[in-house]
Design a protein around this motif. Structure first.
Motif, short mmCIF file in Angstrom:
data_model
loop_
_atom_site.label_atom_id
_atom_site.label_comp_id
_atom_site.label_asym_id
_atom_site.label_seq_id
_atom_site.Cartn_x
_atom_site.Cartn_y
_atom_site.Cartn_z
N GLY A 655 -28.99 9.40 12.01
CA GLY A 655 -28.25 8.21 12.41
C GLY A 655 -26.95 8.16 11.37
N GLY A 656 -26.42 9.12 10.84
CA GLY A 656 -25.51 9.30 9.95
C GLY A 656 -24.11 9.83 10.80
N ALA A 657 -23.19 10.34 10.20
CA ALA A 657 -22.14 10.89 11.02
C ALA A 657 -22.62 12.20 12.15
CB ALA A 657 -21.03 11.57 10.23
N SER A 658 -21.92 12.28 13.14
CA SER A 658 -22.17 13.32 14.14
C SER A 658 -21.43 14.46 13.38
CB SER A 658 -21.94 12.98 15.64
OG SER A 658 -20.52 12.59 15.45
N TRP A 699 -18.19 16.50 -0.18
CA TRP A 699 -18.43 15.76 0.70
C TRP A 699 -18.73 14.19 0.38
CZ3 TRP A 699 -19.03 20.86 0.70
CH2 TRP A 699 -18.83 21.40 1.78
N PRO A 700 -19.01 13.17 1.23
CA PRO A 700 -19.30 11.80 0.71
C PRO A 700 -20.50 11.89 -0.39
CG PRO A 700 -18.55 11.95 2.88
CD PRO A 700 -18.76 13.16 2.56
N ASN A 701 -21.58 12.81 -0.08
CA ASN A 701 -22.80 12.81 -0.60
C ASN A 701 -23.17 14.41 -0.45
OD1 ASN A 701 -24.47 12.94 1.73
ND2 ASN A 701 -23.71 11.02 2.16
N ALA A 702 -24.30 14.29 -1.35
CA ALA A 702 -24.65 15.74 -1.53
C ALA A 702 -26.22 15.87 -0.65
CB ALA A 702 -24.79 16.38 -2.68
N THR A 703 -26.28 14.89 0.47
CA THR A 703 -27.41 14.99 1.17
C THR A 703 -27.80 16.14 2.28
OG1 THR A 703 -26.66 13.56 2.87
CG2 THR A 703 -27.60 12.57 1.05
N GLY A 704 -28.68 16.48 2.64
CA GLY A 704 -28.98 17.44 3.76
C GLY A 704 -28.54 18.83 3.36
N GLY A 750 -18.44 15.06 11.48
CA GLY A 750 -17.25 13.99 12.19
C GLY A 750 -17.03 12.83 11.14
N ALA A 751 -16.54 13.20 9.80
CA ALA A 751 -16.60 11.99 8.77
C ALA A 751 -15.64 12.48 7.73
CB ALA A 751 -18.09 11.89 8.16
N SER A 752 -15.59 11.64 6.69
CA SER A 752 -14.65 12.05 5.64
C SER A 752 -15.05 13.04 5.02
CB SER A 752 -14.50 10.69 4.72
OG SER A 752 -13.70 9.79 5.37
C1 LIG Z 1 -23.88 11.33 3.56
O1 LIG Z 1 -22.71 11.83 4.17
C2 LIG Z 1 -22.96 12.17 5.64
C3 LIG Z 1 -21.53 12.71 6.26
O2 LIG Z 1 -20.65 12.20 5.68
C4 LIG Z 1 -23.29 10.90 6.39
O3 LIG Z 1 -23.41 11.17 7.74
C5 LIG Z 1 -24.53 10.37 5.83
O4 LIG Z 1 -24.69 8.95 6.40
C6 LIG Z 1 -24.41 9.97 4.37
N1 LIG Z 1 -25.54 9.79 3.97
C7 LIG Z 1 -26.01 8.91 2.96
C8 LIG Z 1 -27.25 8.72 2.40
O5 LIG Z 1 -25.16 8.26 2.34
#
Ligand SMILES: *[C@@H]1O[C@H](CO)[C@@H](O)[C@H](O)[C@H]1NC(C)=O
Ligand SMILES: *[C@@H]1O[C@H](CO)[C@@H](O)[C@H](O)[C@H]1NC(C)=O
Ligand SMILES: *[C@@H]1O[C@H](CO)[C@@H](O)[C@H](O)[C@H]1NC(C)=O
Length: 774
Positions: A655-658, A699-704, A750-752
């Motif tokens: 459900g995050g960025a495509s 990246w905004p976070n280091a998930t995935g 497709g995000a920051s």
């Molecule tokens: C982490 O960043 C990705 C890409 O910007 C975004 O799609 C995702 O929702 C973010 N996940 C969390 C847990 O903040």
């Protein structure tokens, strides 16, 4: 070709003539000599593959098999000389390999710093020039009859994954972008500027995911590296892809290791589909030495030698370093495990490279590009200067408490020089070296700067089982300054030998501490080590005023160190690898995962994924001057946003960025999406000097499995005190904003994204068509 070109004769006649030529005048040590009868493989107007195919078609089956090892037999009836495929040129030509010898007019070659130190310059120009110099020295040896081959099995572009690896110092470090850029620059230098005639042939090794020599009985010969598609895609493979694609290397070497159960040299997907198919390898695949025998005897992958030979050849391996394929090839053919066509395909790859080296164009000494190189081009003043320049450019200043460094050349008083690495020529070299043109140890280097030098080795060698602490302390007490040269050597880290500890070996630490306590002023600690060491004790000891990392600095290392200590060179090197604390050794070397696994306490590897404490971080390095940096990047322009809007993206499962698939974007649109990022850099003095700017992305976070940060690029710039400059970086979203998905697919969110050169100065880059640029 000479005047005989165009004469059409039957093959039998040619053969007879060639034999007569050989018998009559004594055959020259090269093929296709002027006046030789016309044969297609000598016809330089034809494409090399056609020439090679023609030559191969003339060989008997036995002759074909005789070509399949690193010592390839001559075929006198065709005027084909013997050839030795195995030479090394990691940081200078080397005594390893069989292709070159140093017992004629040339007995010494330029020994550049070991690669990890050269990498620390973060200066691609230096990497290119070193490759070029090594290539020139190889041609020179060849022209004067001291080389029987020009195929050089360098560079080593494996990722320096674990700090204990005994070959880590052969590599450009832990970051895939740095290693890739090193590979491209070095290979271009080594192979030379001509698109048609190679100066020498370079070989990218060891593909892939090879970075363990010996960990508690698991050795490289039997190790099965379990590697995720994500780590392969964004860590282990990129240097090889760049080496082959952008660098146009004419060879890749497959490693001893098995990757996910398949020995690298037996892996059709790797050698044929990936190297040739995806990356466009034009050249040959070499095996690491005896790796083919080990596919059976170490990896137990095939039951018989004949099966092994057939499997590896069919997988796309062309050149067996060793003689296993020569010994068992005939039987494999007779038993029908492989066909003559399999052998022909391999031989065409091999002879094509020999032809691209100009070896079937008559006398190599009349080659217009490389024929003039001779003994004077080896250890030339230019090459010796380059060895010094590279060492100076790489040296990293790790600690410098107020006023410790630089020392003043003319005013420095008596100086104690202490340590096993102060006067050991071997400590300058590291793995794979040749006899150096000259050897300037640190002790010798310092003698040009200080009148009163008092030397005390302190330990017999770097193992330092026992230390002459009393003597060292007495010297320290009686002098004005103390400089210690400590660290490691081949005793702790070399090919086949990984370290078991990150600490300074033996009694070194207690020796340093005792000397520091006794000295009149804070001491200077110079570390000659291949890989990182845990010197936390020294970092926090106020009696140790300065710490310098000098790698294994090559033949001019001692002078380079003196230049730095005495401020004739302002240090600008940056660490190309994370310096972990000793506790890191609880991680099994065999665990290949780059990504951390917090659930099990696995810390992950490299600055990209490891979040634990460090001794010194990747990219760290001080200067005698203060530099500041400011980043300005606007991101995608309006027309690029429109282009982005026309692309299809895949919705994220969570459900995050495509995200966008890099392959689907394609090279042309990737090119159109590039944008500049500008860094204003200023030298606030007091000294002139170079500054390497490292630009990172986060990246905004280091998930995935997204890295915590990822290097985008680097530039080294000279600035006088008070001078400013602006450096432009080309940011390519496809290359720099992309990340590997778990399945190995490269995508762009497709995000920051955030670019930064300093942690508190970021530029936000939006890769989202629906948001306007800031
Ligand atoms: C982490 O960043 C990705 C890409 O910007 C975004 O799609 C995702 O929702 C973010 N996940 C969390 C847990 O903040
Ligand atoms: C093959 O190489 C091995 C090891 O170097 C050597 O002992 C053996 O004699 C060689 N065999 C042949 C047929 O050249
Ligand atoms: C310093 O940077 C200049 C380019 O500005 C480069 O030519 C030179 O090689 C660098 N020198 C060192 C010592 O890194």
């Amino acid at each position: 070709m000479g005047g005989s070109a165009g004469i059409v004769v039957l093959m039998a006649t040619i053969t007879a003539l060639l034999c007569m030529g050989a018998a009559a005048g004594g055959q020259p040590p090269f093929s296709c000599w002027p006046g030789a009868p016309y044969v297609r493989f000598c016809d330089q107007r034809l494409p090399v593959e056609q020439r090679a195919a023609d030559l191969v078609a003339r060989l008997t089956l036995a002759e074909k098999v005789s070509q399949l090892g690193d010592v390839a037999a001559a075929v006198p009836r065709l005027g084909v000389p013997a050839y030795k495929w195995w030479s090394e040129g990691l940081h200078g030509l080397s005594m390893w390999g069989k292709g070159m010898h140093f017992t004629g007019a040339v007995q010494h070659v330029t020994s550049f710093p070991q690669v990890l130190l050269t990498a620390a310059s973060f200066d691609e120009r230096i990497w290119y020039f070193i490759g070029q110099a090594i290539g020139v020295e190889a041609r020179a040896l060849y022209n004067i009859g001291q080389a029987e081959g020009l195929t050089i099995w360098s560079p080593n572009v494996n990722i320096y994954r674990d700090p204990r690896w005994g070959r880590g110092h052969e590599t450009p470090g832990e970051d895939p972008i740095t290693v890739s850029k090193y590979a491209v620059a070095f290979v271009r230098g080594l192979q030379g500027p001509s698109p048609t005639t190679l100066q020498t042939s370079a070989c990218c090794k060891h593909a892939t995911a090879y970075d363990l020599d010996d960990w508690r009985g698991t050795v490289r010969y039997n190790f099965n590296a379990r590697v995720t598609p994500q780590d392969l895609a964004d860590t282990f493979n990129p240097p090889f892809r760049s080496c082959v694609g952008e660098g146009q290397a004419s060879c890749v070497m497959c490693a001893y290791t098995a990757v996910n159960g398949v020995p690298a040299c037996a892996d059709y997907n790797l050698l044929t589909k990936t190297f040739r198919g995806q990356w466009g390898l034009k050249g040959y695949v070499a095996s690491d030495c005896d790796a083919i025998a080990l596919v059976r005897d170490g990896q137990h992958f095939r039951p018989t030698p004949e099966d092994t030979v057939a499997t590896t050849l069919k997988a796309g391996m062309d050149m067996n370093c060793g003689n296993y394929t020569q010994v068992h090839g005939m039987a494999a053919l007779r038993q029908g495990k492989m066909t003559e066509r399999d052998v022909d395909r391999t031989l065409i790859n091999l002879f094509s490279v020999r032809m691209r080296l100009g070896h079937f164009n008559g006398d190599p000494r009349s080659n217009p590009l490389y024929g003039h190189f001779g003994a004077n081009d080896v250890c030339s003043p230019a090459h010796k200067n380059l060895a010094l320049h590279a060492a100076k450019s790489g040296i990293v200043l790790l600690k410098n408490d107020a006023g410790t460094l630089p020392l003043r050349r003319w005013t420095v008083g008596s100086t104690a020089v202490i340590g096993p690495n102060a006067n050991d020529p071997g400590a300058l070299l590291g793995n794979y070296f040749g006899p150096p043109c000259e050897t300037i140890t640190p002790l010798l280097g310092l003698k040009g700067y200080v009148k009163d030098v008092r030397f005390e080795p302190g330990c017999i060698d770097t193992a330092c089982w026992s230390a002459a602490t009393g003597k060292a302390v007495a010297v320290a007490r009686s002098t004005d300054h103390v400089i210690l040269f400590m660290g490691t050597s081949h005793v702790q880290e070399e090919e086949g030998r990984d370290r078991t500890s990150l600490l300074l070996p033996g009694q070194q630490q207690s020796l340093i501490e005792a000397v520091a306590r006794a000295a009149k002023r804070p001491v200077i600690l110079v570390l000659l080590t291949g890989g990182p060491v845990d010197v936390t004790f020294a970092k926090f000891n106020p009696k140790i005023g300065a710490i310098v990392w000098a790698g294994y600095p090559g033949q001019a290392g001692g002078l380079a160190i003196a230049n730095v200590l005495f401020g004739e060179h302002n240090p600008s090197g940056r660490l190309p690898v994370t310096w972990y604390p000793e506790e890191y050794i609880r991680v099994p070397m065999t665990d290949m995962r780059m990504r951390a696994d917090p659930a099990t306490g696995y810390p992950g590897r490299s600055y990209r994924f490891y979040r634990g404490p460090v001794v010194y971080k990747f990219g760290y390095g001080l200067s005698y001057s203060r530099f500041s940096r400011r980043l300005a990047a606007s991101g995608l322009a309006g027309h690029q946003k429109s282009l982005l809007a026309s692309l299809t993206s895949t919705p994220a499962a969570d459900g995050g960025a495509s995200h966008y698939d890099v392959e689907e974007i394609g090279p042309e649109r990737c090119e159109q999406l590039k944008f500049p990022a500008v860094v204003e850099v200023e030298n606030h003095g007091p000294m002139d000097g170079n500054h390497s700017v490292l630009m990172f992305l986060r990246w905004p976070n280091a998930t995935g499995g997204r890295p915590a940060s990822q290097l985008v690029g680097f530039q080294s710039q000279h600035l006088e005190a008070g001078e400013k400059a602006s450096l432009t970086f080309d940011v390519s979203p496809c290359e720099h904003l992309s990340r590997a998905r778990e399945d190995g697919k490269m995508v762009i969110d497709g995000a920051s994204h955030f670019l930064f050169v300093d942690e508190d100065d970021e530029a936000e880059i939006s890769f989202d068509a629906s948001i306007n640029s800031p």
